[in-house]
Design a protein around this motif. Sequence first.
Motif, PDB file in Angstrom:
ATOM      1  N   ARG A 186       3.565   6.107  -5.633  1.00  0.00           N
ATOM      2  CA  ARG A 186       3.371   6.396  -7.066  1.00  0.00           C
ATOM      3  C   ARG A 186       2.444   7.593  -7.268  1.00  0.00           C
ATOM      4  O   ARG A 186       2.611   8.383  -8.204  1.00  0.00           O
ATOM      5  CB  ARG A 186       2.812   5.164  -7.787  1.00  0.00           C
ATOM      6  CG  ARG A 186       3.771   3.986  -7.825  1.00  0.00           C
ATOM      7  CD  ARG A 186       3.293   2.898  -8.780  1.00  0.00           C
ATOM      8  NE  ARG A 186       4.140   1.715  -8.694  1.00  0.00           N
ATOM      9  CZ  ARG A 186       3.837   0.622  -8.026  1.00  0.00           C
ATOM     10  NH1 ARG A 186       2.677   0.556  -7.363  1.00  0.00           N
ATOM     11  NH2 ARG A 186       4.655  -0.413  -8.002  1.00  0.00           N
ATOM     12  N   ARG A 197       0.833  -1.204   0.000  1.00  0.00           N
ATOM     13  CA  ARG A 197       0.000   0.000   0.000  1.00  0.00           C
ATOM     14  C   ARG A 197       0.871   1.260   0.000  1.00  0.00           C
ATOM     15  O   ARG A 197       0.559   2.248  -0.669  1.00  0.00           O
ATOM     16  CB  ARG A 197      -0.922  -0.025   1.229  1.00  0.00           C
ATOM     17  CG  ARG A 197      -1.930   1.109   1.289  1.00  0.00           C
ATOM     18  CD  ARG A 197      -3.046   0.777   2.279  1.00  0.00           C
ATOM     19  NE  ARG A 197      -2.513   0.394   3.579  1.00  0.00           N
ATOM     20  CZ  ARG A 197      -2.253   1.250   4.565  1.00  0.00           C
ATOM     21  NH1 ARG A 197      -2.476   2.552   4.378  1.00  0.00           N
ATOM     22  NH2 ARG A 197      -1.801   0.825   5.723  1.00  0.00           N
ATOM     23  N   ARG A 203       2.129   1.853  -3.506  1.00  0.00           N
ATOM     24  CA  ARG A 203       1.075   2.401  -4.375  1.00  0.00           C
ATOM     25  C   ARG A 203       0.878   3.889  -4.134  1.00  0.00           C
ATOM     26  O   ARG A 203       0.741   4.679  -5.074  1.00  0.00           O
ATOM     27  CB  ARG A 203      -0.233   1.652  -4.137  1.00  0.00           C
ATOM     28  CG  ARG A 203      -0.254   0.231  -4.684  1.00  0.00           C
ATOM     29  CD  ARG A 203      -1.513  -0.504  -4.256  1.00  0.00           C
ATOM     30  NE  ARG A 203      -1.564  -1.851  -4.816  1.00  0.00           N
ATOM     31  CZ  ARG A 203      -2.412  -2.790  -4.414  1.00  0.00           C
ATOM     32  NH1 ARG A 203      -3.283  -2.509  -3.423  1.00  0.00           N
ATOM     33  NH2 ARG A 203      -2.399  -3.986  -4.967  1.00  0.00           N
ATOM     34  N   ASP A 204       0.889   4.288  -2.857  1.00  0.00           N
ATOM     35  CA  ASP A 204       0.695   5.709  -2.550  1.00  0.00           C
ATOM     36  C   ASP A 204       1.915   6.533  -2.924  1.00  0.00           C
ATOM     37  O   ASP A 204       1.800   7.725  -3.235  1.00  0.00           O
ATOM     38  CB  ASP A 204       0.359   5.876  -1.072  1.00  0.00           C
ATOM     39  CG  ASP A 204      -1.056   5.411  -0.745  1.00  0.00           C
ATOM     40  OD1 ASP A 204      -1.829   5.164  -1.691  1.00  0.00           O
ATOM     41  OD2 ASP A 204      -1.396   5.292   0.454  1.00  0.00           O
TER      42      ASP A 204
END
Length: 354
Positions: free
Chosen positions: A338, A332, A335-336
């Motif tokens: 990015r 997670r 992803r954040d």
Amino acid sequence: MSDIEMSTAGTVAHTSSPMADAPGIPKLAIVVVTYKRQQLLAKLFDSFCTLTRTPWRIVIVDNEHSAETESMVADFARRTDGLWGVDAATPDAEGGVTRVVYAPQTDNLGGAGGFSAGVRRAWELGASWFWVMDDDVMVMPEGIERLEPWTHDHQVIQGSRLDSDGGAFYWQYRFIVSLGIPNPIAPAAFGPEGYRTMNTLCFEGGLFSRDVVAKIGLPDPRFFIYWDDTVYGYLASKVCEPIVVSDIILARTRDIPNWDIAGVRQLNGTSDMNRYHIMRNRGYMMKYFRAHGDYNRLLFGLGTAATFAKEIIRLLMVNRESLKTGVPSLIRGMRDARKIYRDATWEPMPPLGS
């Protein structure tokens, strides 16, 4: 705090700084960030009362905004009045003379936000130097006088520390910027000079000048926790030559589960919250590197992969019980990160000027 914490076993061979009997650091503000750790904070307050040089101000940033902490700070202020006198040597920019300044926050800003708020408050008061630390340390009585001689020629100084077991604490003072990771094999010995140059910083005892803050701005609160001090030291290295010195100024007071590596270094345990921010905040790190022309997408990507692998090793060796929740936290965070990469509205922290 840096990506990996390591210590060396045994006792510390202290190398004294020159001019150890020099006066204190002018307009020195100690900035402490605390959150729900009153017992540890009490130990830190006790250690402040043993200082052989008097700080100009002590700013306590309370991320919990706790009535208990507020009462502790008030009691501590009365103790210091008795030890150091009721009035400070010089009034602050707001006309105040109280050495201990309580700075409660309406929300938990994390370490990054707490240090940003604390440095800002000390800046507003007119501090010339900022000595920052968490609540889970205690200062050495001679801490200020050991740091003072180094301030004559340097604007960012990181003192050495003891681990919670009393042994020497090795901190990764060199950062491999292209990869975005600490150098795990930077030499531990300081040599005859008693210091080494560094390109990072640790908010566990780091000392820096007003001039540095004027040029690079406040610590970035957007990190919340992790990598904030690393990036702040990187930014400082763009405007001066930071150093880490052999003089012991702090001792850690919180025992952290760890995995000994060959009996010399250790990999400390951590939480899922930390794991998430370790990966997410590489997005902010990348933004700062790119702003200064130091971003290489391929090499930084390799560093991200190495960081992820290290966290998996940490889970397996230190926090195996958190494996099921730890891996999703890492993913997670990536992803954040990015999302931060792609944020076209992002701006670095602005310089403050004089």
